[in-house]
Design a protein around this motif. Sequence first.
Motif, mmCIF file in Angstrom:
data_model
loop_
_atom_site.group_PDB
_atom_site.id
_atom_site.type_symbol
_atom_site.label_atom_id
_atom_site.label_comp_id
_atom_site.label_asym_id
_atom_site.label_seq_id
_atom_site.Cartn_x
_atom_site.Cartn_y
_atom_site.Cartn_z
ATOM 1 N N ARG A 70 0.829 -1.203 0.000
ATOM 2 C CA ARG A 70 0.000 0.000 0.000
ATOM 3 C C ARG A 70 0.867 1.258 0.000
ATOM 4 O O ARG A 70 0.580 2.233 -0.714
ATOM 5 C CB ARG A 70 -0.902 -0.022 1.240
ATOM 6 N N ALA A 71 1.948 1.232 0.771
ATOM 7 C CA ALA A 71 2.836 2.387 0.821
ATOM 8 C C ALA A 71 3.562 2.580 -0.509
ATOM 9 O O ALA A 71 3.764 3.713 -0.965
ATOM 10 C CB ALA A 71 3.847 2.219 1.959
ATOM 11 N N GLU A 72 3.983 1.484 -1.151
ATOM 12 C CA GLU A 72 4.663 1.587 -2.443
ATOM 13 C C GLU A 72 3.721 2.125 -3.516
ATOM 14 O O GLU A 72 4.127 2.918 -4.372
ATOM 15 C CB GLU A 72 5.225 0.225 -2.848
ATOM 16 N N ALA A 73 2.458 1.698 -3.473
ATOM 17 C CA ALA A 73 1.477 2.240 -4.418
ATOM 18 C C ALA A 73 1.324 3.747 -4.227
ATOM 19 O O ALA A 73 1.233 4.509 -5.199
ATOM 20 C CB ALA A 73 0.129 1.547 -4.228
ATOM 21 N N ALA A 74 1.319 4.184 -2.961
ATOM 22 C CA ALA A 74 1.214 5.619 -2.691
ATOM 23 C C ALA A 74 2.425 6.379 -3.220
ATOM 24 O O ALA A 74 2.299 7.513 -3.701
ATOM 25 C CB ALA A 74 1.057 5.854 -1.182
ATOM 26 N N SER A 80 3.336 -0.824 11.015
ATOM 27 C CA SER A 80 3.833 0.303 10.236
ATOM 28 C C SER A 80 4.590 -0.208 9.022
ATOM 29 O O SER A 80 5.160 -1.305 9.049
ATOM 30 C CB SER A 80 4.757 1.179 11.086
ATOM 31 N N ALA A 81 4.579 0.584 7.955
ATOM 32 C CA ALA A 81 5.375 0.230 6.781
ATOM 33 C C ALA A 81 6.849 0.239 7.159
ATOM 34 O O ALA A 81 7.248 0.864 8.150
ATOM 35 C CB ALA A 81 5.102 1.206 5.643
ATOM 36 N N SER A 82 7.660 -0.443 6.386
ATOM 37 C CA SER A 82 9.094 -0.504 6.662
ATOM 38 C C SER A 82 9.707 0.892 6.605
ATOM 39 O O SER A 82 9.178 1.793 5.946
ATOM 40 C CB SER A 82 9.784 -1.418 5.661
ATOM 41 N N VAL A 83 10.817 1.054 7.303
ATOM 42 C CA VAL A 83 11.495 2.358 7.340
ATOM 43 C C VAL A 83 11.866 2.806 5.926
ATOM 44 O O VAL A 83 11.705 3.974 5.562
ATOM 45 C CB VAL A 83 12.750 2.285 8.223
ATOM 46 N N ARG A 84 12.356 1.853 5.102
ATOM 47 C CA ARG A 84 12.758 2.185 3.736
ATOM 48 C C ARG A 84 11.564 2.707 2.922
ATOM 49 O O ARG A 84 11.677 3.697 2.200
ATOM 50 C CB ARG A 84 13.363 0.957 3.058
ATOM 51 N N THR A 85 10.420 2.048 3.063
ATOM 52 C CA THR A 85 9.245 2.454 2.293
ATOM 53 C C THR A 85 8.735 3.804 2.767
ATOM 54 O O THR A 85 8.308 4.639 1.961
ATOM 55 C CB THR A 85 8.137 1.391 2.417
ATOM 56 N N GLN A 96 13.872 1.648 -7.358
ATOM 57 C CA GLN A 96 14.495 0.559 -8.114
ATOM 58 C C GLN A 96 15.167 -0.428 -7.166
ATOM 59 O O GLN A 96 15.036 -1.645 -7.306
ATOM 60 C CB GLN A 96 15.515 1.115 -9.102
ATOM 61 N N ASN A 97 15.890 0.102 -6.179
ATOM 62 C CA ASN A 97 16.542 -0.767 -5.197
ATOM 63 C C ASN A 97 15.511 -1.563 -4.400
ATOM 64 O O ASN A 97 15.722 -2.739 -4.085
ATOM 65 C CB ASN A 97 17.404 0.061 -4.247
ATOM 66 N N ALA A 98 14.405 -0.905 -4.044
ATOM 67 C CA ALA A 98 13.362 -1.581 -3.270
ATOM 68 C C ALA A 98 12.739 -2.716 -4.070
ATOM 69 O O ALA A 98 12.484 -3.808 -3.537
ATOM 70 C CB ALA A 98 12.292 -0.570 -2.856
#
Length: 362
Positions: free
Chosen positions: A27-31, A75-80, A100-102
């Motif tokens: 969900r966070a990546e889509a955002a 919570s979403a991951s720190v990286r996201t 790209q790294n994610a």
Amino acid sequence: MAAPSDHPLAPTPADRRRWAQYLVDERAEAAVYEQLARRRSGEEREILLALAEAEGRHEAHWVELLGGEPAKLPSASVRTRLLGWMAGRFGSVFVLALAQNAEARSPYDSEPSATAAMRADEKIHHEVVRGLAAKGRRRLSGTFRAAVFGANDGLVSNFALVLGIGAAGVAPEFVLLSGIAGLLAGALSMGAGEFVSVRSQRELLESTEPSGYADGGLPDLDLEANELALVYRARGLGEQEALERARTVIEDAKRGSMPARARHGDAHEVVGGAWRAALSSFLFFASGAIIPVLPWLLGLGGLPAVLLALVLVGIALMLTGATVGLLSGGSPLRRGLRQLGIGFGAAAVTYLLGLLFGVSLG
């Protein structure tokens, strides 16, 4: 939505926690992709929205496995979360490089509850984001290369210089003077070298462009027997095409119309201006070279100055290396450590030489 893969009928609490984490990360990546799309237009915007839609399908997969959205989500991951924060404020090639790294670190390859289609999606997403980031990387390549290499040259060379001088046991004032002299000498050398390089390249381009030297004699050339066709053949046209082009140009010239000259404006833009390149190189080198000198500028000397210089230069080397890694799609930590090893290795050599020189003086 792809059908969920086979899984035990009674998932463990650890399974549910893992699925919930996947859900919030998707969900966070889509955002993130939606935020990036707001800063783009045309084809790039459509591609980013399509990526967000795909992440939404993955999210729905985990919701289905969980039997509905849990009342409490992690919570979403720190990286996201960092990616989302940057996407909302910058929307630059740095964010795409992080994305790209994610995508390259997808956990689905080892996740039995992910479908084969989801695993394939993540690999495709990596290539899609890589393609989107490529445009920004190309735009940054020239300036970025000059900035990183200029600053890194200043860091390493002046750090090696002041450590070597300091290890010889001279007074702190002499180390400071040597550091300032090294900064100015290196920055002036970089600036002068860049000026000569860019100016020479521009002159080379200008010497290869078509000129109007012979335009005044065009109306007097014979249509049937003229050397103008040889000019076009020398520029790479075939014999017949060159002859037709020459006839057209001569006929236009007899009517009083001179040929338009195609200039290599794009090539000149890529090369840039000589003075601008020289000033940039001077400043980039100086910005790196000043860092090792800071402890002595602050009035320190001896071991405290050396230790502080090690810390400051180490941080700077890690940052430049990590930035290179980030923009190139590699591991920022690995690139940072590589840069650190190279810089400290060079400084260690001069430090040992300085110790030997100091002992011989003693």
